[in-house]
Design a protein around this motif. Structure first.
Motif, PDB file in Angstrom:
ATOM      1  N   ILE A 104      17.702  52.807  30.380  1.00  0.00           N
ATOM      2  CA  ILE A 104      16.993  54.047  30.017  1.00  0.00           C
ATOM      3  C   ILE A 104      17.288  54.390  28.557  1.00  0.00           C
ATOM      4  CG2 ILE A 104      16.901  56.541  30.430  1.00  0.00           C
ATOM      5  CD1 ILE A 104      17.390  55.853  33.434  1.00  0.00           C
ATOM      6  N   VAL A 105      18.556  54.320  28.172  1.00  0.00           N
ATOM      7  CA  VAL A 105      18.945  54.592  26.784  1.00  0.00           C
ATOM      8  C   VAL A 105      18.200  53.638  25.847  1.00  0.00           C
ATOM      9  CG1 VAL A 105      20.863  54.519  25.128  1.00  0.00           C
ATOM     10  CG2 VAL A 105      21.188  55.567  27.395  1.00  0.00           C
ATOM     11  N   GLU A 106      18.178  52.371  26.198  1.00  0.00           N
ATOM     12  CA  GLU A 106      17.500  51.356  25.387  1.00  0.00           C
ATOM     13  C   GLU A 106      16.015  51.670  25.233  1.00  0.00           C
ATOM     14  OE1 GLU A 106      17.500  47.178  26.906  1.00  0.00           O
ATOM     15  OE2 GLU A 106      18.854  46.927  25.190  1.00  0.00           O
ATOM     16  N   HIS A 107      15.392  52.142  26.304  1.00  0.00           N
ATOM     17  CA  HIS A 107      13.959  52.458  26.288  1.00  0.00           C
ATOM     18  C   HIS A 107      13.655  53.691  25.425  1.00  0.00           C
ATOM     19  CE1 HIS A 107       9.836  52.721  27.652  1.00  0.00           C
ATOM     20  NE2 HIS A 107      10.045  54.000  27.888  1.00  0.00           N
ATOM     21  N   LEU A 108      14.493  54.715  25.510  1.00  0.00           N
ATOM     22  CA  LEU A 108      14.223  55.967  24.807  1.00  0.00           C
ATOM     23  C   LEU A 108      14.649  55.948  23.341  1.00  0.00           C
ATOM     24  CD1 LEU A 108      15.239  58.563  27.546  1.00  0.00           C
ATOM     25  CD2 LEU A 108      12.927  57.874  26.847  1.00  0.00           C
ATOM     26  N   SER A 109      15.555  55.068  22.981  1.00  0.00           N
ATOM     27  CA  SER A 109      16.066  55.048  21.609  1.00  0.00           C
ATOM     28  C   SER A 109      15.433  53.912  20.814  1.00  0.00           C
ATOM     29  CB  SER A 109      17.586  54.912  21.621  1.00  0.00           C
ATOM     30  OG  SER A 109      17.972  53.682  22.185  1.00  0.00           O
ATOM     31  N   CYS A 110      15.493  54.056  19.488  1.00  0.00           N
ATOM     32  CA  CYS A 110      15.013  52.956  18.651  1.00  0.00           C
ATOM     33  C   CYS A 110      16.115  51.930  18.439  1.00  0.00           C
ATOM     34  CB  CYS A 110      14.442  53.456  17.331  1.00  0.00           C
ATOM     35  SG  CYS A 110      15.452  54.582  16.396  1.00  0.00           S
ATOM     36  N   ARG A 111      17.359  52.351  18.675  1.00  0.00           N
ATOM     37  CA  ARG A 111      18.489  51.421  18.661  1.00  0.00           C
ATOM     38  C   ARG A 111      19.695  52.108  19.289  1.00  0.00           C
ATOM     39  NH1 ARG A 111      17.847  49.450  13.605  1.00  0.00           N
ATOM     40  NH2 ARG A 111      16.100  50.805  13.350  1.00  0.00           N
ATOM     41  N   TRP A 112      20.642  51.314  19.778  1.00  0.00           N
ATOM     42  CA  TRP A 112      21.877  51.847  20.340  1.00  0.00           C
ATOM     43  C   TRP A 112      22.952  50.774  20.183  1.00  0.00           C
ATOM     44  CZ3 TRP A 112      24.767  50.073  24.520  1.00  0.00           C
ATOM     45  CH2 TRP A 112      24.192  49.029  25.252  1.00  0.00           C
ATOM     46  N   GLY A 113      24.183  51.179  20.328  1.00  0.00           N
ATOM     47  CA  GLY A 113      25.248  50.207  20.199  1.00  0.00           C
ATOM     48  C   GLY A 113      26.605  50.788  20.557  1.00  0.00           C
ATOM     49  N   VAL A 114      27.618  49.984  20.329  1.00  0.00           N
ATOM     50  CA  VAL A 114      28.988  50.344  20.685  1.00  0.00           C
ATOM     51  C   VAL A 114      29.883  50.099  19.478  1.00  0.00           C
ATOM     52  CG1 VAL A 114      30.905  49.875  22.258  1.00  0.00           C
ATOM     53  CG2 VAL A 114      28.541  49.600  23.060  1.00  0.00           C
ATOM     54  N   LEU A 115      30.709  51.093  19.168  1.00  0.00           N
ATOM     55  CA  LEU A 115      31.702  50.969  18.104  1.00  0.00           C
ATOM     56  C   LEU A 115      33.090  51.099  18.712  1.00  0.00           C
ATOM     57  CD1 LEU A 115      30.145  53.385  15.454  1.00  0.00           C
ATOM     58  CD2 LEU A 115      30.164  50.886  15.359  1.00  0.00           C
ATOM     59  N   ALA A 116      33.960  50.170  18.382  1.00  0.00           N
ATOM     60  CA  ALA A 116      35.351  50.252  18.845  1.00  0.00           C
ATOM     61  C   ALA A 116      36.185  50.924  17.768  1.00  0.00           C
ATOM     62  CB  ALA A 116      35.888  48.858  19.138  1.00  0.00           C
TER      63      ALA A 116
END
Length: 152
Positions: A104-116
């Protein structure tokens, strides 16, 4: 236009409702249109639910939710104490009850990711504002996740 907020909440399912209300109110007061507010509330709900269900809390039994409203995009981020695995979209069966949150996040956003970072993980997403298109907001980590890192 630029406005942002960082909220520390208990590492608890009840925090999802609190975060949804806070981001919705903030965006409404900033003049953001209703569909974007709904998308932002849903993305924050999914990211925060994942943090509460699958990750350790930050020190003080907290999670951090941050958002930054920029000229062409809205950046949201949720920081937690990390987990044994990195967040990634699942491939649930049609009859599965859960496992669709990051899709769902992937569909609604233009990009997403994870930062450690030293304290855990920050999962972020960039949502385009109307008129900006899906390529809006080349994520730089300066806004929502950057604010979350500074507060942690």
């Amino acid at each position: 236009m630029s406005t942002s907020s960082v909220v520390l909440l208990p590492h608890s399912p009840a925090s999802v409702v609190t975060a949804r209300c806070q981001i919705s109110t903030h965006l409404r007061e900033a003049g953001v249109v209703t569909p974007v507010i709904g998308d932002a509330a849903l993305v924050v709900s999914e990211l925060l639910s994942n943090a509460v269900l699958h990750a350790r809390p930050l020190p003080g039994a907290r999670v951090m939710v941050a958002w930054a409203l920029c000229e062409r995009s809205l950046e949201v981020a949720v920081s937690d104490g990390g987990s044994m695995t990195r967040p990634r979209p699942a491939q649930p069966s049609l009859s599965s009850i859960g496992g669709r949150g990051l899709a769902i996040v992937e569909h609604l956003s233009c990009r997403w990711g994870v930062l450690a970072n030293d304290l855990g993980l920050t999962v972020w997403a960039v949502l385009p504002l109307p008129g900006a298109g899906r390529a809006a907001g080349a994520y730089t980590g300066r806004h929502a996740a950057g604010a979350a890192r500074q507060q942690a």
